[in-house]
Design an enzyme around this catalytic site. Structure first.
Site, PDB file in Angstrom:
ATOM      1  NE  ARG A  32       5.688  15.325   4.113  1.00  0.00           N
ATOM      2  CZ  ARG A  32       6.779  15.410   3.993  1.00  0.00           C
ATOM      3  NH1 ARG A  32       7.357  16.101   3.591  1.00  0.00           N
ATOM      4  NH2 ARG A  32       7.257  14.323   4.846  1.00  0.00           N
ATOM      5  CD  GLU A  86      -2.330  -1.313   2.699  1.00  0.00           C
ATOM      6  OE1 GLU A  86      -2.340  -0.374   3.668  1.00  0.00           O
ATOM      7  OE2 GLU A  86      -3.088  -2.344   3.057  1.00  0.00           O
ATOM      8  N   PRO A  87       1.746   1.448  -0.873  1.00  0.00           N
ATOM      9  CG  PRO A  87       2.804   1.492  -2.953  1.00  0.00           C
ATOM     10  CD  PRO A  87       1.822   0.434  -2.436  1.00  0.00           C
ATOM     11  N   GLY A  88       2.144   4.948  -0.803  1.00  0.00           N
ATOM     12  CA  GLY A  88       1.658   6.217  -1.151  1.00  0.00           C
ATOM     13  C   GLY A  88       2.891   7.056  -1.431  1.00  0.00           C
ATOM     14  CE1 TYR A 132       2.691  14.531   9.871  1.00  0.00           C
ATOM     15  CE2 TYR A 132       3.112  14.858   7.463  1.00  0.00           C
ATOM     16  CZ  TYR A 132       2.599  14.670   8.475  1.00  0.00           C
ATOM     17  OH  TYR A 132       1.350  13.994   8.330  1.00  0.00           O
ATOM     18  CB  CYS A 182      -1.148  35.732   9.608  1.00  0.00           C
ATOM     19  SG  CYS A 182      -1.335  36.908   8.169  1.00  0.00           S
ATOM     20  CE1 TYR A 232      -0.005  10.909   2.927  1.00  0.00           C
ATOM     21  CE2 TYR A 232       2.028  10.271   2.348  1.00  0.00           C
ATOM     22  CZ  TYR A 232       0.831   9.801   2.869  1.00  0.00           C
ATOM     23  OH  TYR A 232       0.879   8.456   2.898  1.00  0.00           O
TER      24      TYR A 232
HETATM   25  C1  LIG Z   1      -1.174   5.983   4.877  1.00  0.00           C
HETATM   26  C2  LIG Z   1      -1.291   4.916   4.620  1.00  0.00           C
HETATM   27  C3  LIG Z   1      -0.558   3.807   3.475  1.00  0.00           C
HETATM   28  C4  LIG Z   1       0.300   4.736   2.806  1.00  0.00           C
HETATM   29  O1  LIG Z   1       1.444   5.101   3.515  1.00  0.00           O
HETATM   30  P1  LIG Z   1       3.014   5.749   2.838  1.00  0.00           P
HETATM   31  O2  LIG Z   1       3.782   6.078   4.018  1.00  0.00           O
HETATM   32  O3  LIG Z   1       2.418   6.943   2.091  1.00  0.00           O
HETATM   33  O4  LIG Z   1       3.313   4.491   1.903  1.00  0.00           O
HETATM   34  C5  LIG Z   1      -0.757   2.733   3.495  1.00  0.00           C
HETATM   35  N1  LIG Z   1      -1.695   1.897   4.101  1.00  0.00           N
HETATM   36  C6  LIG Z   1      -2.689   2.651   5.120  1.00  0.00           C
HETATM   37  C7  LIG Z   1      -3.510   1.878   6.047  1.00  0.00           C
HETATM   38  C8  LIG Z   1      -2.348   4.052   5.296  1.00  0.00           C
HETATM   39  O5  LIG Z   1      -2.993   4.472   6.338  1.00  0.00           O
END
Ligand SMILES: *Cc1c(COP(=O)(O)O)cnc(C)c1O
Length: 436
Positions: A326, A287-289, A330, A356, A385
């Protein structure tokens, strides 16, 4: 590897000069590289080719319809965390049957919508949620595919705000309680176990926590396969990217970068976890983002003013924390480079936005080439993000977004018109008549 770089001192995205886009669409402007996104996807797919894998892009990283359609075209699935994200996927012609649905607070309405669309699986984060899914499914005379999100209690060694897999976090079901939930679920009539899932955090720059977590959860997955015939094990997202490549030479001694300069590669990641996964004979979901979209995007901004004080050199730009949150949220590091490469001395600079808030700061005393009013800078690695966290704070419109492939481009989201920011608001009726 991303596809942004200098040619003849001008910054390019693939084969397109970024200055061209800025002249056409103005700033702040997000620009994404299609070939970088598909390249990352393919490299991950290749590294895990020993397994039956499915890559589910985390929509919350970058939700623009063009990005989602691109993922669909290259046969990816999606990890969604809200009804809104699922609707976006559908609007981008994505297949709900390739969607997994995570999140700790799924409402009955969201569950009903996802069931109606026949998503691949609900990743359940509590027993109460499982009972709710069963109830909604019963009402719809359906059987819902479910998996438990396991919290393996592993320290991800990343920023505290993006750690999700320890018992201090709200996510998932504690490792020791997981079996109990599967037993419980087996007795429910309107759910069936399809898999098991975990996601321990984001921006992980070492394979160790991944390996630790997979090693811990793999035997459980094995047991679940025997007992409940589950078909998949999702090992989540979280692969970190390089935010500070330190490629800009000539950084002075006094500058010590706080950011990681190295991260994991798909090959190293696969090398660490595949040996634990292969014997399971399960379908493996990733599940890469950030890994897919992170350094496939930049945010371009114009220098509005340069303000020199006794203590500081402020570079005031037209992008703010509302466009790229970000750093404020963070303390994240984004490489800042001018669109026209410069030589000459580096100046310690605070790059700040127009909002501001003192948190509206992109760098503190960072050695940067001297830039002046009217020049442009790019915040690198802003593809994940970035836009998805943008807001209208200070009533600043959303920036525009452009997708680039080779030397052509498309405006995939025009800059928000000012009146759009309040178009759905209305004045309470008793405020309309002012007594004279
Ligand atoms: C946010 C999220 C991801 C993706 O995370 P990355 O750090 O962007 O790869 C995958 N799975 C779940 C359940 C998430 O909440």
């Amino acid at each position: 590897m991303h596809k942004f770089g200098y040619k003849n001192k001008k910054l390019y995205c693939e084969d397109l000069k970024l200055e061209t886009l800025v002249k056409k669409y103005g700033t702040p402007l997000y620009v994404y590289s299609e070939n970088t996104i598909s390249g990352h996807y393919e490299s991950l797919k290749r590294a895990f080719s020993d397994l039956d894998t499915s890559i589910c892009f985390a929509v919350k990283a970058n939700a623009n319809l063009s990005i989602l359609k691109l993922i669909t075209n290259i046969r990816g699935g999606f990890d969604v965390v809200s009804q809104g994200e699922l609707r976006r996927v559908i609007a981008a012609y994505g297949d709900p049957g390739k969607c997994v649905f995570a999140g700790v607070a799924k409402s009955a309405e969201e569950i009903e919508f996802a069931l109606e669309k026949d998503i691949y699986c609900f990743n359940v984060e509590s027993e109460a949620e499982l009972l709710r899914i069963d109830k909604v499914a019963a009402k719809m005379k359906k059987k819902a595919p479910v998996a438990v999100r396991v919290n393996p209690d592993v320290e991800a060694k990343t920023h505290a705000k993006v750690t999700t897999g320890t018992y201090k976090n709200k996510f998932g079901v504690a490792f020791d309680d997981v079996m109990k939930i599967y037993t419980r679920g087996q007795k429910l009539k309107n759910v069936y176990w399809r898999g098991v899932q975990m996601h321990i955090g984001s921006q992980l720059t070492s394979v160790k926590p991944f390996e630790q977590a997979v090693r811990k959860v793999a035997p459980l997955a094995q047991k679940l396969k025997q007992k409940y015939k589950i078909e998949f094990f999702s090992i989540g997202g979280g692969m970190g990217i390089v935010y500070d490549p330190a490629l800009e030479s000539g950084k002075p001694e006094w500058w010590k970068t706080p950011a990681a300069e190295k991260t994991i590669t798909p090959e190293k990641y696969a090398e660490a976890v595949v040996p634990h996964l292969k014997p399971l004979g399960l379908k493996i979901l990733l599940e890469p983002g950030r890994f897919i979209a992170g350094n496939a995007g930049v945010l371009i901004s114009r220098v509005e003013y340069v303000k020199r004080t006794a203590k500081k050199n402020f570079v005031i730009v037209d992008a703010g924390m509302n466009d790229l949150m970000r750093p404020a949220l963070y303390d994240s590091y984004h490489e800042i480079v001018p669109l026209t490469k410069k030589s000459g001395k580096l100046l310690p600079s605070d790059v700040v936005g127009p909002v501001c808030e003192s948190a509206d700061t992109f760098s503190v005393d960072r050695p940067l080439p001297s830039v002046s009013e009217g020049e442009y800078v790019a915040f690198m690695s802003a593809g994940a993000y970035g836009m998805t966290m943008a807001s209208n704070y200070n009533t600043r419109p959303y920036p525009a977004e452009v997708l680039v492939k080779d030397d052509f481009h498309h405006l995939i989201r025009p800059r928000q018109m000012p009146a759009r920011m309040w178009e759905s608001e209305n004045v309470a009726r008793w405020l309309k008549y002012v007594r004279k």
